[in-house]
Design a protein around this motif. Structure first.
Motif, PDB file in Angstrom:
ATOM      1  N   PHE A 143       0.759  -1.202   0.262  1.00  0.00           N
ATOM      2  CA  PHE A 143      -0.044  -0.069  -0.061  1.00  0.00           C
ATOM      3  C   PHE A 143       0.911   1.311   0.059  1.00  0.00           C
ATOM      4  O   PHE A 143       0.701   2.407  -0.692  1.00  0.00           O
ATOM      5  N   ALA A 144       1.830   1.257   0.721  1.00  0.00           N
ATOM      6  CA  ALA A 144       2.717   2.459   0.899  1.00  0.00           C
ATOM      7  C   ALA A 144       3.260   2.722  -0.477  1.00  0.00           C
ATOM      8  O   ALA A 144       3.704   3.869  -0.897  1.00  0.00           O
ATOM      9  N   GLY A 145       3.801   1.723  -1.070  1.00  0.00           N
ATOM     10  CA  GLY A 145       4.568   1.575  -2.319  1.00  0.00           C
ATOM     11  C   GLY A 145       3.561   2.075  -3.511  1.00  0.00           C
ATOM     12  O   GLY A 145       4.042   3.094  -4.282  1.00  0.00           O
ATOM     13  N   PHE A 146       2.219   1.707  -3.485  1.00  0.00           N
ATOM     14  CA  PHE A 146       1.230   2.025  -4.556  1.00  0.00           C
ATOM     15  C   PHE A 146       1.052   3.525  -4.188  1.00  0.00           C
ATOM     16  O   PHE A 146       0.994   4.307  -5.166  1.00  0.00           O
ATOM     17  N   CYS A 147       1.119   3.919  -2.998  1.00  0.00           N
ATOM     18  CA  CYS A 147       0.764   5.407  -2.497  1.00  0.00           C
ATOM     19  C   CYS A 147       1.985   6.266  -3.091  1.00  0.00           C
ATOM     20  O   CYS A 147       1.685   7.549  -3.379  1.00  0.00           O
ATOM     21  N   THR A 148       3.054   5.846  -2.815  1.00  0.00           N
ATOM     22  CA  THR A 148       4.485   6.621  -3.228  1.00  0.00           C
ATOM     23  C   THR A 148       4.316   6.807  -4.857  1.00  0.00           C
ATOM     24  O   THR A 148       4.471   7.876  -5.298  1.00  0.00           O
ATOM     25  N   VAL A 149       4.005   5.605  -5.664  1.00  0.00           N
ATOM     26  CA  VAL A 149       4.006   5.796  -7.108  1.00  0.00           C
ATOM     27  C   VAL A 149       2.590   6.694  -7.435  1.00  0.00           C
ATOM     28  O   VAL A 149       2.975   7.628  -8.379  1.00  0.00           O
ATOM     29  N   ALA A 150       1.891   6.476  -6.820  1.00  0.00           N
ATOM     30  CA  ALA A 150       0.503   7.379  -7.210  1.00  0.00           C
ATOM     31  C   ALA A 150       1.024   8.892  -6.894  1.00  0.00           C
ATOM     32  O   ALA A 150       0.524   9.885  -7.717  1.00  0.00           O
ATOM     33  N   GLU A 151       1.500   9.002  -6.015  1.00  0.00           N
ATOM     34  CA  GLU A 151       1.883  10.445  -5.299  1.00  0.00           C
ATOM     35  C   GLU A 151       3.123  11.083  -6.196  1.00  0.00           C
ATOM     36  O   GLU A 151       2.679  12.442  -6.869  1.00  0.00           O
ATOM     37  N   LEU A 152       3.779  10.339  -6.638  1.00  0.00           N
ATOM     38  CA  LEU A 152       4.983  10.668  -7.677  1.00  0.00           C
ATOM     39  C   LEU A 152       4.137  11.064  -9.034  1.00  0.00           C
ATOM     40  O   LEU A 152       4.539  11.937  -9.896  1.00  0.00           O
ATOM     41  N   ALA A 153       3.252  10.137  -9.502  1.00  0.00           N
ATOM     42  CA  ALA A 153       2.624  10.310 -10.541  1.00  0.00           C
ATOM     43  C   ALA A 153       1.914  11.749 -10.596  1.00  0.00           C
ATOM     44  O   ALA A 153       1.928  12.348 -11.510  1.00  0.00           O
ATOM     45  N   ILE A 154       1.182  11.917  -9.502  1.00  0.00           N
ATOM     46  CA  ILE A 154       0.400  13.010  -9.359  1.00  0.00           C
ATOM     47  C   ILE A 154       1.125  14.303  -9.471  1.00  0.00           C
ATOM     48  O   ILE A 154       0.799  15.428 -10.134  1.00  0.00           O
ATOM     49  N   VAL A 155       2.160  14.155  -8.559  1.00  0.00           N
ATOM     50  CA  VAL A 155       3.158  15.346  -8.458  1.00  0.00           C
ATOM     51  C   VAL A 155       3.808  15.754  -9.752  1.00  0.00           C
ATOM     52  O   VAL A 155       3.996  16.908 -10.338  1.00  0.00           O
ATOM     53  N   SER A 156       4.245  14.730 -10.729  1.00  0.00           N
ATOM     54  CA  SER A 156       4.792  14.916 -11.954  1.00  0.00           C
ATOM     55  C   SER A 156       3.587  15.549 -13.116  1.00  0.00           C
ATOM     56  O   SER A 156       3.955  16.326 -13.706  1.00  0.00           O
ATOM     57  N   TRP A 157       2.476  14.906 -12.707  1.00  0.00           N
ATOM     58  CA  TRP A 157       1.429  15.668 -13.799  1.00  0.00           C
ATOM     59  C   TRP A 157       1.257  17.074 -13.274  1.00  0.00           C
ATOM     60  O   TRP A 157       1.011  18.006 -14.257  1.00  0.00           O
ATOM     61  N   LEU A 158       0.987  17.516 -11.861  1.00  0.00           N
ATOM     62  CA  LEU A 158       0.862  18.894 -11.627  1.00  0.00           C
ATOM     63  C   LEU A 158       1.986  19.633 -11.985  1.00  0.00           C
ATOM     64  O   LEU A 158       1.705  20.956 -12.554  1.00  0.00           O
ATOM     65  N   GLN A 159       3.153  18.908 -11.952  1.00  0.00           N
ATOM     66  CA  GLN A 159       4.351  19.903 -12.273  1.00  0.00           C
ATOM     67  C   GLN A 159       4.336  20.124 -13.752  1.00  0.00           C
ATOM     68  O   GLN A 159       4.497  21.339 -14.443  1.00  0.00           O
ATOM     69  N   ARG A 160       4.145  19.362 -14.659  1.00  0.00           N
ATOM     70  CA  ARG A 160       4.194  19.324 -16.015  1.00  0.00           C
ATOM     71  C   ARG A 160       2.958  20.311 -16.458  1.00  0.00           C
ATOM     72  O   ARG A 160       3.020  21.020 -17.302  1.00  0.00           O
ATOM     73  N   GLU A 161       1.681  20.119 -16.099  1.00  0.00           N
ATOM     74  CA  GLU A 161       0.487  20.555 -16.597  1.00  0.00           C
ATOM     75  C   GLU A 161       0.303  22.264 -15.702  1.00  0.00           C
ATOM     76  O   GLU A 161      -0.027  23.091 -16.616  1.00  0.00           O
ATOM     77  N   PHE A 162       0.979  22.499 -14.682  1.00  0.00           N
ATOM     78  CA  PHE A 162       0.670  23.845 -13.887  1.00  0.00           C
ATOM     79  C   PHE A 162       2.085  24.466 -13.760  1.00  0.00           C
ATOM     80  O   PHE A 162       2.120  25.740 -13.809  1.00  0.00           O
TER      81      PHE A 162
END
Length: 181
Positions: free
Chosen positions: A32-51
């Motif tokens: 669960f922690a690994g999934f959350c970390t991957v999801a967080e990194l994906a969200i942060v990367s998307w936010l960085q790229r888009e905004f």
């Protein structure tokens, strides 16, 4: 914190047993922690790229414009397609309008300088003409004064000639009267 909550839930939901119970809870929590970390990194990367990338680009452009650099290149279309794209498009239009306005101001300043030079040249010509008229007027005044003196002298001479003529006429009348008698 969410991983801890999941670990506690797994502790109570996974059937209790021996050491495998603890291993299952730890593996589930780690997954669960690994999934959350991957999801967080994906969200942060998307936010960085888009905004963030468009905002940082807009900030860099605004900073260059504030320093007087209006040669900012057009915004890449890939950035304009993102969530912050309208901001970048507006900044690009602002820079373009500032460039046009600066060009218009420079043109007006050049025209004003040209007109100032023309006015200065016209003023010099007017001063030269005024000095010429003043010189001519002074010359005419002097000639008129000389002419007046000549006319006055002629009038004085005419008055003397008249006196002489009167004397001669009186002498002629007297001589004629003597001759007639």
């Amino acid at each position: 914190a969410l991983t801890l909550v999941v670990a506690v839930l797994l502790w109570f939901l996974v059937p209790a047993g021996d050491a495998t119970h603890l291993r299952r809870v730890l593996v589930g929590a780690l997954l669960f922690a690994g999934f959350c970390t991957v999801a967080e990194l994906a969200i942060v990367s998307w936010l960085q790229r888009e905004f963030m990338v468009p905002l940082i680009t807009a900030e860099q452009v605004a900073s260059r414009v504030a320093q007087g650099d209006l040669k900012v290149a057009d915004m890449p279309p890939a950035l304009l397609a993102r969530k912050g794209g309208p901001l970048l498009a507006s900044v690009g239009q602002m820079v373009t309008r500032l460039r046009e306005l600066t060009g218009a101001i420079q043109g007006a300043a050049s025209d004003a300088a040209s007109m100032a030079q023309q006015i200065a040249a016209a003023t010099e010509q007017m001063n030269a003409s005024t000095e010429e008229v003043a010189g001519t007027t002074g010359d005419l005044t002097e000639r008129a004064s000389q002419q007046a003196l000549t006319v006055r002298a002629a009038a004085d001479d005419a008055a003397r000639i008249l006196e002489i003529a009167k004397v001669l006429a009186a002498g002629a009348v007297e001589t004629a009267a003597r001759n007639a008698s």
